[in-house]
Design a protein around this motif. Structure first.
Motif, short mmCIF file in Angstrom:
data_model
loop_
_atom_site.label_atom_id
_atom_site.label_comp_id
_atom_site.label_asym_id
_atom_site.label_seq_id
_atom_site.Cartn_x
_atom_site.Cartn_y
_atom_site.Cartn_z
N PRO A 250 56.92 -1.31 -17.58
CA PRO A 250 56.00 -1.83 -18.61
C PRO A 250 54.64 -2.21 -18.04
O PRO A 250 53.61 -1.99 -18.68
CB PRO A 250 56.75 -3.06 -19.14
CG PRO A 250 58.19 -2.75 -18.93
CD PRO A 250 58.24 -1.99 -17.63
N SER A 251 54.61 -2.78 -16.83
CA SER A 251 53.33 -3.16 -16.22
C SER A 251 52.48 -1.93 -15.92
O SER A 251 51.27 -1.91 -16.19
CB SER A 251 53.58 -3.96 -14.94
OG SER A 251 52.35 -4.25 -14.29
N SER A 252 53.09 -0.89 -15.36
CA SER A 252 52.35 0.34 -15.05
C SER A 252 51.84 0.98 -16.33
O SER A 252 50.71 1.49 -16.39
CB SER A 252 53.24 1.32 -14.29
OG SER A 252 53.62 0.78 -13.04
N ARG A 253 52.66 0.96 -17.36
CA ARG A 253 52.24 1.52 -18.65
C ARG A 253 51.04 0.76 -19.21
O ARG A 253 50.10 1.36 -19.73
CB ARG A 253 53.39 1.47 -19.64
CG ARG A 253 53.00 1.93 -21.05
CD ARG A 253 54.19 1.84 -22.00
NE ARG A 253 53.79 2.21 -23.34
CZ ARG A 253 53.38 1.34 -24.26
NH1 ARG A 253 53.31 0.06 -23.96
NH2 ARG A 253 53.03 1.77 -25.48
N MET A 292 41.42 -4.07 -18.75
CA MET A 292 41.80 -3.42 -17.49
C MET A 292 42.03 -4.46 -16.39
O MET A 292 42.96 -4.35 -15.59
CB MET A 292 40.73 -2.40 -17.07
CG MET A 292 40.71 -1.14 -17.93
SD MET A 292 39.63 0.16 -17.28
CE MET A 292 38.03 -0.43 -17.84
N THR A 293 41.16 -5.47 -16.35
CA THR A 293 41.30 -6.52 -15.34
C THR A 293 42.61 -7.28 -15.51
O THR A 293 43.34 -7.54 -14.54
CB THR A 293 40.12 -7.50 -15.42
OG1 THR A 293 38.90 -6.78 -15.16
CG2 THR A 293 40.26 -8.62 -14.41
N VAL A 294 42.92 -7.65 -16.76
CA VAL A 294 44.16 -8.38 -17.03
C VAL A 294 45.37 -7.53 -16.66
O VAL A 294 46.33 -8.01 -16.04
CB VAL A 294 44.21 -8.79 -18.52
CG1 VAL A 294 45.59 -9.34 -18.88
CG2 VAL A 294 43.14 -9.82 -18.83
N ALA A 295 45.33 -6.25 -17.02
CA ALA A 295 46.47 -5.37 -16.74
C ALA A 295 46.68 -5.16 -15.25
O ALA A 295 47.82 -5.17 -14.77
CB ALA A 295 46.27 -4.02 -17.44
N LYS A 296 45.61 -4.99 -14.50
CA LYS A 296 45.77 -4.73 -13.07
C LYS A 296 46.28 -5.96 -12.32
O LYS A 296 46.82 -5.85 -11.22
CB LYS A 296 44.46 -4.24 -12.46
CG LYS A 296 43.40 -5.31 -12.26
CD LYS A 296 42.09 -4.72 -11.76
CE LYS A 296 41.01 -5.78 -11.60
NZ LYS A 296 39.73 -5.20 -11.21
N LEU A 297 46.12 -7.15 -12.93
CA LEU A 297 46.65 -8.37 -12.33
C LEU A 297 48.12 -8.58 -12.68
O LEU A 297 48.73 -9.56 -12.24
CB LEU A 297 45.83 -9.58 -12.79
CG LEU A 297 44.38 -9.63 -12.27
CD1 LEU A 297 43.64 -10.82 -12.85
CD2 LEU A 297 44.35 -9.68 -10.75
N TYR A 300 50.97 -8.30 -19.15
CA TYR A 300 51.10 -7.36 -20.26
C TYR A 300 51.88 -8.06 -21.38
O TYR A 300 52.60 -9.04 -21.13
CB TYR A 300 51.81 -6.07 -19.85
CG TYR A 300 53.21 -6.25 -19.30
CD1 TYR A 300 54.32 -6.16 -20.14
CD2 TYR A 300 53.41 -6.53 -17.95
CE1 TYR A 300 55.60 -6.33 -19.64
CE2 TYR A 300 54.69 -6.70 -17.45
CZ TYR A 300 55.79 -6.60 -18.29
OH TYR A 300 57.05 -6.78 -17.79
N LEU A 301 51.72 -7.56 -22.59
CA LEU A 301 52.34 -8.17 -23.75
C LEU A 301 53.80 -7.75 -23.89
O LEU A 301 54.15 -6.60 -23.64
CB LEU A 301 51.58 -7.79 -25.01
CG LEU A 301 50.18 -8.40 -25.16
CD1 LEU A 301 49.53 -7.87 -26.41
CD2 LEU A 301 50.23 -9.91 -25.17
#
Length: 305
Positions: A250-253, A292-297, A300-301
């Motif tokens: 899920p994080s990679s997605r 993008m910044t939030v996801a790379k850290l 995810y929802l």
């Protein structure tokens, strides 16, 4: 007095007629968008949008929205001038219960209803309020350097990295967001996103032991092919026309989706589909950069319901 009353009545009737015409246009375009977004689900896929399902029902259904299929050109994300929806260019798949995103993804936080001489934006406030809960008031101020770079790029929008605007975003956001443990595969994923040829699809977890895929599958339902970490992988990706599928966590997605959403929006700007002033466009770009910044850290929802 009678003359003035007649003039006002005529003007009011004219305005009413124009408003009704605009409402009809908006309703037709929203209906077309809903058709693209809502008529295809894993349990009841839209076979007109997905002709590949005519011969086989074993693969996960694709859900198309305006952005990446992530497969074809993004120009098909909006209805044509005749009110008929063109084939969608993005497929961001529905997530299983444990990691499902809201029904309205970031890509549709802004619906662009093209009306002659006027633009209408519809923001799904409840979605963003939920995302920003606990963060306090969202204050902002334009960064003069970033804004100047955006304005320069907007004069002749292009997807080339040579501009200061895109060069900075590649360096600060896209590169880090798509930098995974498996660097070689990460580069292939980035190329597929840039070429608009990435496909994300859900995996039917209950059917996994019985599925016989014709393509080579890398990773597995419990190991992410990008990070190499042991995670429950409910989605898999395919890069262009290659025959390999890669299971992703899920994080990679979330990281891939965030980058795809950014590319989709700047493609819309490039194609002239965004009818907003420069500052509104700039802030939408900044919001996508924040995603993008939030996801790379690693955030995810998930579906808490």
């Amino acid at each position: 007095m009678v003359h003035e009353a007649n003039v006002k009545q005529a003007a009011a009737e004219k305005q009413l007629k124009e408003a009704q015409g605009k409402i009809d246009v908006l309703q037709a375009e929203v209906t077309a968008l809903k058709t693209l977004v809502l008529t295809s689900t894993p349990s009841s896929p839209n076979r007109q949008l997905h002709p590949q399902l005519q011969s086989s029902g074993t693969r996960g259904a694709h859900k198309h929205i305006g952005g990446h299929i992530r497969n074809k050109s993004a120009s098909g994300a909006f209805p044509s001038s005749h009110g008929k929806p063109e084939p969608s260019s993005v497929s961001i798949q529905p997530v299983a219960k444990e990691d499902r995103e809201p029904a309205v993804p970031a890509l549709l936080s802004l619906i662009l209803c093209l009306v002659p001489g006027q633009s209408v934006s519809v923001t799904f406030d409840h979605y963003w309020q939920e995302r920003g809960r606990g963060l306090g008031t969202d204050s902002r101020q334009v960064d003069s350097v970033l804004y100047a770079e955006f304005l320069m790029w907007k004069e002749n929008p292009s997807l080339e990295r040579s501009s200061a605007f895109l060069s900075r975003i590649y360096r600060e956001d896209i590169g880090p967001c798509l930098s995974f443990t498996r660097s070689e595969l990460s580069q292939l994923v980035q190329s597929a996103v840039e070429n608009n040829s990435l496909t994300i699809e859900p995996v039917a977890m209950s059917a996994l032991p019985m599925v016989k895929a014709s393509a080579v599958e890398c990773g597995g339902p419990k190991k992410c092919a990008l990070s190499g970490m042991s995670r429950l992988c409910r989605h898999r990706i395919k890069l262009g026309d290659k025959g390999s599928y890669y299971y992703i966590s899920p994080s990679s997605r979330a990281r891939i989706t965030a980058v795809c959403n950014f590319f989709t929006y700047i493609r819309y700007i490039q194609q002239g589909l965004v009818r907003h002033d420069a500052e509104q466009m700039f802030w939408e770009v900044m919001r996508l950069r924040r995603e993008m910044t939030v996801a790379k850290l690693g955030f995810y929802l998930t579906d808490q319901g």
